[in-house]
Scaffold this motif. Structure first.
Motif, PDB file in Angstrom:
ATOM      1  N   ARG A 246       1.025  -0.788  -0.106  1.00  0.00           N
ATOM      2  CA  ARG A 246       0.383   0.191  -0.257  1.00  0.00           C
ATOM      3  C   ARG A 246       0.578   1.058   0.247  1.00  0.00           C
ATOM      4  NH1 ARG A 246      -3.106   1.138   5.654  1.00  0.00           N
ATOM      5  NH2 ARG A 246      -1.449   1.533   5.743  1.00  0.00           N
ATOM      6  N   PHE A 247       1.246   2.223  -1.141  1.00  0.00           N
ATOM      7  CA  PHE A 247       1.303   3.463  -0.974  1.00  0.00           C
ATOM      8  C   PHE A 247       0.900   4.328  -0.401  1.00  0.00           C
ATOM      9  CE2 PHE A 247       3.087   0.142  -3.911  1.00  0.00           C
ATOM     10  CZ  PHE A 247       4.783   0.616  -3.803  1.00  0.00           C
ATOM     11  N   THR A 248       0.832   5.698   0.005  1.00  0.00           N
ATOM     12  CA  THR A 248      -0.523   6.553   0.353  1.00  0.00           C
ATOM     13  C   THR A 248       0.899   7.721   0.214  1.00  0.00           C
ATOM     14  OG1 THR A 248      -0.322   5.679   2.223  1.00  0.00           O
ATOM     15  CG2 THR A 248      -1.676   7.578   2.242  1.00  0.00           C
ATOM     16  N   LEU A 249       0.373   8.939  -1.163  1.00  0.00           N
ATOM     17  CA  LEU A 249       1.339   9.201  -1.696  1.00  0.00           C
ATOM     18  C   LEU A 249       0.664  10.483  -1.355  1.00  0.00           C
ATOM     19  CD1 LEU A 249       2.892  10.657  -3.733  1.00  0.00           C
ATOM     20  CD2 LEU A 249       1.099   9.949  -5.379  1.00  0.00           C
ATOM     21  N   ARG A 250       1.544  11.834  -0.839  1.00  0.00           N
ATOM     22  CA  ARG A 250       1.414  12.974  -0.674  1.00  0.00           C
ATOM     23  C   ARG A 250       2.270  13.611  -0.983  1.00  0.00           C
ATOM     24  NH1 ARG A 250       0.124  10.068   5.009  1.00  0.00           N
ATOM     25  NH2 ARG A 250       2.658  10.878   4.808  1.00  0.00           N
ATOM     26  N   PRO A 251       1.870  14.798  -2.257  1.00  0.00           N
ATOM     27  CA  PRO A 251       3.146  15.198  -2.695  1.00  0.00           C
ATOM     28  C   PRO A 251       3.200  16.513  -1.939  1.00  0.00           C
ATOM     29  CG  PRO A 251       1.178  14.130  -4.446  1.00  0.00           C
ATOM     30  CD  PRO A 251       0.506  14.563  -2.690  1.00  0.00           C
ATOM     31  N   GLY A 252       4.093  16.957  -2.345  1.00  0.00           N
ATOM     32  CA  GLY A 252       4.410  18.267  -1.453  1.00  0.00           C
ATOM     33  C   GLY A 252       5.895  18.823  -1.817  1.00  0.00           C
ATOM     34  N   ILE A 253       7.042  19.968  -0.976  1.00  0.00           N
ATOM     35  CA  ILE A 253       8.237  20.258  -0.533  1.00  0.00           C
ATOM     36  C   ILE A 253       8.822  18.716  -0.757  1.00  0.00           C
ATOM     37  CG2 ILE A 253       9.645  21.654   0.507  1.00  0.00           C
ATOM     38  CD1 ILE A 253       7.668  24.095   0.828  1.00  0.00           C
ATOM     39  N   ASP A 254       8.510  18.246   0.410  1.00  0.00           N
ATOM     40  CA  ASP A 254       8.878  16.884   0.094  1.00  0.00           C
ATOM     41  C   ASP A 254       7.521  16.010  -0.047  1.00  0.00           C
ATOM     42  OD1 ASP A 254      11.195  17.867   0.991  1.00  0.00           O
ATOM     43  OD2 ASP A 254      10.983  18.024   3.266  1.00  0.00           O
ATOM     44  N   THR A 255       8.147  15.356  -1.158  1.00  0.00           N
ATOM     45  CA  THR A 255       6.841  14.064  -1.651  1.00  0.00           C
ATOM     46  C   THR A 255       7.167  12.918  -0.816  1.00  0.00           C
ATOM     47  OG1 THR A 255       6.048  15.152  -3.683  1.00  0.00           O
ATOM     48  CG2 THR A 255       6.165  12.662  -2.959  1.00  0.00           C
ATOM     49  N   VAL A 256       6.348  13.134   0.054  1.00  0.00           N
ATOM     50  CA  VAL A 256       6.208  11.461   0.618  1.00  0.00           C
ATOM     51  C   VAL A 256       5.513   9.930   0.826  1.00  0.00           C
ATOM     52  CG1 VAL A 256       5.288  10.647   3.367  1.00  0.00           C
ATOM     53  CG2 VAL A 256       5.872  13.463   2.937  1.00  0.00           C
ATOM     54  N   VAL A 257       6.133   9.379   0.529  1.00  0.00           N
ATOM     55  CA  VAL A 257       5.092   8.141   0.149  1.00  0.00           C
ATOM     56  C   VAL A 257       5.441   7.248   1.186  1.00  0.00           C
ATOM     57  CG1 VAL A 257       5.004   5.930  -1.340  1.00  0.00           C
ATOM     58  CG2 VAL A 257       5.769   8.505  -2.333  1.00  0.00           C
ATOM     59  N   ASP A 258       4.533   6.593   2.589  1.00  0.00           N
ATOM     60  CA  ASP A 258       4.112   6.173   3.259  1.00  0.00           C
ATOM     61  C   ASP A 258       3.983   4.595   2.790  1.00  0.00           C
ATOM     62  OD1 ASP A 258       4.628   7.517   5.355  1.00  0.00           O
ATOM     63  OD2 ASP A 258       2.887   7.781   5.152  1.00  0.00           O
ATOM     64  N   VAL A 259       5.284   4.058   2.929  1.00  0.00           N
ATOM     65  CA  VAL A 259       5.199   2.435   2.298  1.00  0.00           C
ATOM     66  C   VAL A 259       4.723   0.810   3.705  1.00  0.00           C
ATOM     67  CG1 VAL A 259       5.470   0.553   1.304  1.00  0.00           C
ATOM     68  CG2 VAL A 259       6.760   2.824   0.580  1.00  0.00           C
ATOM     69  N   LYS A 260       3.370   0.176   3.227  1.00  0.00           N
ATOM     70  CA  LYS A 260       3.415  -0.523   3.985  1.00  0.00           C
ATOM     71  C   LYS A 260       2.893  -1.916   3.093  1.00  0.00           C
ATOM     72  CE  LYS A 260      -0.837  -2.528   6.338  1.00  0.00           C
ATOM     73  NZ  LYS A 260      -0.152  -2.822   7.572  1.00  0.00           N
ATOM     74  N   LEU A 408       6.112  -4.745   7.501  1.00  0.00           N
ATOM     75  CA  LEU A 408       6.698  -4.260   7.051  1.00  0.00           C
ATOM     76  C   LEU A 408       6.406  -2.651   6.637  1.00  0.00           C
ATOM     77  CD1 LEU A 408       9.685  -5.402   4.828  1.00  0.00           C
ATOM     78  CD2 LEU A 408      10.360  -4.586   7.821  1.00  0.00           C
ATOM     79  N   GLU A 409       6.529  -1.218   7.490  1.00  0.00           N
ATOM     80  CA  GLU A 409       5.885  -0.198   7.182  1.00  0.00           C
ATOM     81  C   GLU A 409       7.357   0.628   7.284  1.00  0.00           C
ATOM     82  OE1 GLU A 409       2.058   1.413   8.804  1.00  0.00           O
ATOM     83  OE2 GLU A 409       1.589  -0.494   9.634  1.00  0.00           O
ATOM     84  N   TYR A 410       7.152   1.508   6.165  1.00  0.00           N
ATOM     85  CA  TYR A 410       7.877   2.828   6.196  1.00  0.00           C
ATOM     86  C   TYR A 410       8.290   4.432   5.392  1.00  0.00           C
ATOM     87  CZ  TYR A 410       9.677   0.516   1.700  1.00  0.00           C
ATOM     88  OH  TYR A 410       9.513   0.055   0.696  1.00  0.00           O
ATOM     89  N   ARG A 411       8.232   4.593   5.711  1.00  0.00           N
ATOM     90  CA  ARG A 411       8.199   6.130   5.053  1.00  0.00           C
ATOM     91  C   ARG A 411       9.066   7.074   4.520  1.00  0.00           C
ATOM     92  NH1 ARG A 411       5.549  11.224   8.007  1.00  0.00           N
ATOM     93  NH2 ARG A 411       4.092   9.529   8.010  1.00  0.00           N
ATOM     94  N   MET A 412       9.498   7.331   3.202  1.00  0.00           N
ATOM     95  CA  MET A 412       9.954   7.297   1.890  1.00  0.00           C
ATOM     96  C   MET A 412       9.965   8.889   1.596  1.00  0.00           C
ATOM     97  SD  MET A 412       9.285   4.950  -0.726  1.00  0.00           S
ATOM     98  CE  MET A 412      11.311   5.277  -1.503  1.00  0.00           C
ATOM     99  N   LEU A 413      10.788   9.976   2.047  1.00  0.00           N
ATOM    100  CA  LEU A 413      10.630  11.156   1.475  1.00  0.00           C
ATOM    101  C   LEU A 413      11.585  11.866   0.804  1.00  0.00           C
ATOM    102  CD1 LEU A 413      11.514  12.124   5.317  1.00  0.00           C
ATOM    103  CD2 LEU A 413       9.314  12.664   4.230  1.00  0.00           C
ATOM    104  N   TRP A 414      10.747  12.434  -0.838  1.00  0.00           N
ATOM    105  CA  TRP A 414      11.889  12.811  -1.968  1.00  0.00           C
ATOM    106  C   TRP A 414      12.007  13.927  -1.437  1.00  0.00           C
ATOM    107  CZ3 TRP A 414      12.908   8.727  -5.548  1.00  0.00           C
ATOM    108  CH2 TRP A 414      12.386   7.476  -5.564  1.00  0.00           C
ATOM    109  N   GLN A 415      13.074  14.488  -1.816  1.00  0.00           N
ATOM    110  CA  GLN A 415      14.017  15.891  -0.508  1.00  0.00           C
ATOM    111  C   GLN A 415      14.938  16.743  -2.077  1.00  0.00           C
ATOM    112  OE1 GLN A 415      15.188  14.329   3.421  1.00  0.00           O
ATOM    113  NE2 GLN A 415      13.211  15.406   3.803  1.00  0.00           N
ATOM    114  N   LYS A 416      15.110  17.813  -1.266  1.00  0.00           N
ATOM    115  CA  LYS A 416      16.416  18.749  -2.073  1.00  0.00           C
ATOM    116  C   LYS A 416      16.480  19.464  -0.963  1.00  0.00           C
ATOM    117  CE  LYS A 416      15.076  22.215  -4.951  1.00  0.00           C
ATOM    118  NZ  LYS A 416      15.807  22.667  -4.877  1.00  0.00           N
TER     119      LYS A 416
END
Length: 529
Positions: A246-260, A408-416
């Motif tokens: 399960r991918f929960t996508l929250r786009p933004g300044i840092d796009t967050v993808v919570d993965v289960k 497993l669960e983890y958060r992915m942060l796509w950052q600059k």
């Protein structure tokens, strides 16, 4: 037929009806009709929205069965497409899914062709309904390719991408794409696509060969008009593993993808790579082979950052080795890890087209306890910048047994501009090479720059020590630490001599002031010459 005769499975419900209606108003026939209506109503009431457990049930069932290789279904016109020919097949943005409804997110799709020779099933979830989004050649423009759309009716999609406004409310940017095996990548505000992520890695860099699991089906929940997040479910399959995501996508300044994720193994696996990241490092200031290139650096990521379970922050600059190089950092319940792009100035790259300074860093932040394991870094030789040659992932010390679930669960942060880094001080650059020397020798010189709040508070005459350690294949000749007046940080200059040129050298360093550690740990590998 007697009214109170044996009527099998209906008897219990009829008894309830009798109690309610006193048994006086309904014949057996009418009771059964009403019973059917009640059963239908109960079924409708019990219907639930498709969720993670549904995907997990499919993954468990798949794992108990033998692996079935996906069937290729490409017509001849699509099997031999070159890279440029495939790119000439373009989805029509005007036909983006959900555009007509004015929803905050939109979907666009990728055509099959070339390497993408097996279809991926894509479904839309709305309430309790599940509807397949079917392939239609009219959604695409085929450019200069000599392709007859009438011959493509039996195809599916190769993947999809999600659009959402992150840079301006007037335009929906492409924020995440799922295409090929279990690969996906995302961007935040002001970023350009760079490194990729995967659902799972199996036996990476082993002589037996790597297995690439594939997302074979997706379910995407239809967003509501004011939604700022999108939920995507995926089913993963491969010869030795299945999985539900399960991918929960929250786009933004840092796009967050919570993965289960819930994984099941069909067979034992030698190396299970969790939350894998894949990137490119061609050359940089720390490792510049004899390359005739006007650009100072070329890479999507310049280092691996690890926040260990003990609280230590470690920075390992990337290299482009001459031979396969595999290193790792053992930890229990890690705080996080990621492939980062810390060089953010255009002057680091001078590339007006690739714009490497805008490539994202990707940070993996575990949720819950991951137990004992290691963050493994694989670096592969590459002759140019077209190959992804860097992989990082988590390897659990104890993989699950076949058939047993691994959750497993983890958060992915796509950052600059807000990359995860230690709170006190961090490495900003590593440079290799001698300055002016009257008598050149066979020593190696490295210059490590640090910056951060803890260093900015120090006086220029503060006694800051560069604590440097080398393994048994090196002799330290000189270590000097001093303020970097240009940056406001501090620099450690290291000079050493390698003992055996055919073996690597491992170095560690950090800054200390009054017996207090000020910085993250610089952990460097000098590959064999």
């Amino acid at each position: 037929m007697a009214d109170d005769g044996n009527i099998g499975a209906c008897s219990g419900f009829l008894l309830v009806m009798r109690l309610i209606f006193n048994g006086n108003f309904f014949s057996h026939f009418h009771r059964c009709v009403l019973l059917v209506a009640l059963l239908l109503g109960a079924t409708a009431g019990a219907a639930h929205a498709f969720d993670f457990d549904d995907v997990a049930a499919r993954a468990r069932k798949l794992a108990a069965e033998g692996y079935s290789k996906p069937q290729k279904n490409l017509p001849k016109a699509l099997t031999s497409l070159s890279y440029d020919q495939y790119r000439d097949i373009r989805f029509d943005p005007a036909k983006s899914h959900w555009r007509a409804e004015g929803l905050p997110f939109e979907l666009a799709f990728f055509h099959q062709g070339g390497f993408f020779d097996t279809p991926v099933r894509i479904n839309e979830l709305q309430g309790t309904a599940v509807r397949e989004i079917r392939f239609d050649p009219s959604l695409f423009n085929y450019g200069k390719n000599n392709i007859n759309p009438k011959e493509l009716g039996g195809l599916g999609f190769a993947g999809f991408r999600v659009h959402y406004p992150i840079n301006t409310p007037k335009y929906k940017d492409e924020v995440i794409v799922f295409l090929g095996a279990s690969y996906f990548r995302a961007v935040g505000k002001g970023q350009l696509y760079g490194l990729s992520a995967r659902g799972l890695a199996i036996d990476t860099a082993l002589a037996s060969g790597e297995e690439f699991p594939q997302f074979v089906e997706f379910w995407i929940r239809r967003p509501k008009p004011l939604d700022k997040e999108l939920t995507i479910f995926a089913l993963l399959d491969s010869p030795r593993a299945t999985g539900a995501y399960r991918f929960t996508l929250r786009p933004g300044i840092d796009t967050v993808v919570d993965v289960k994720a819930r994984l099941f193994l069909r067979e034992n696996v030698t190396k299970l790579g969790i939350a894998p990241l894949t990137s490119m490092f061609y050359f940089g200031e720390n490792h510049r082979p004899n390359i005739d290139d006007y650009r100072p650096e070329v890479h999507d990521s310049d280092g691996l950052s690890v926040h260990s379970g003990t609280g230590e922050w470690i920075w390992r600059p990337l290299v482009n080795p001459r031979r396969l190089l595999i290193t790792s950092f053992s930890s229990t319940n890690p705080g996080g890890f990621g492939l980062m792009q810390r060089d953010r100035n255009f002057g680091n790259y001078e590339d007006l087209e690739a714009k490497y300074q805008r490539r994202p860093s990707a940070w993996i932040e575990p949720k819950g306890n991951w137990g004992a394991g290691r963050v493994e870094l694989v670096q592969i030789p590459t002759p140019d910048e077209t190959n992804d040659n860097v992989v990082a992932y988590w390897v659990p010390d104890t993989p699950p047994k076949p058939g047993a679930p691994l959750d497993l669960e983890y958060r992915m942060l796509w950052q600059k501009d807000s990359d995860r880094r230690p709170p006190l001080a961090w490495v900003t650059q590593t440079r290799r090479g001698h300055g002016y020397r009257l008598k050149p020798d066979d020593s190696i010189a490295l210059f490590v720059d640090y910056d951060g709040p803890a260093l900015r508070k120090l006086q220029p005459d503060a006694k800051v020590e560069g604590m440097v350690n080398a393994d048994g294949n090196a002799k330290l000749l000189e270590v000097t630490t001093y303020p970097n007046e240009a940056s406001g940080g501090w620099r450690t200059a290291i000079r050493l001599r390698r003992i055996d040129e055919k073996k690597p050298v491992e170095l560690r360093a950090y800054l200390r002031h009054n017996n207090t550690t000020l910085s993250e740990t610089w952990s460097y590998i000098l590959p064999p010459e």
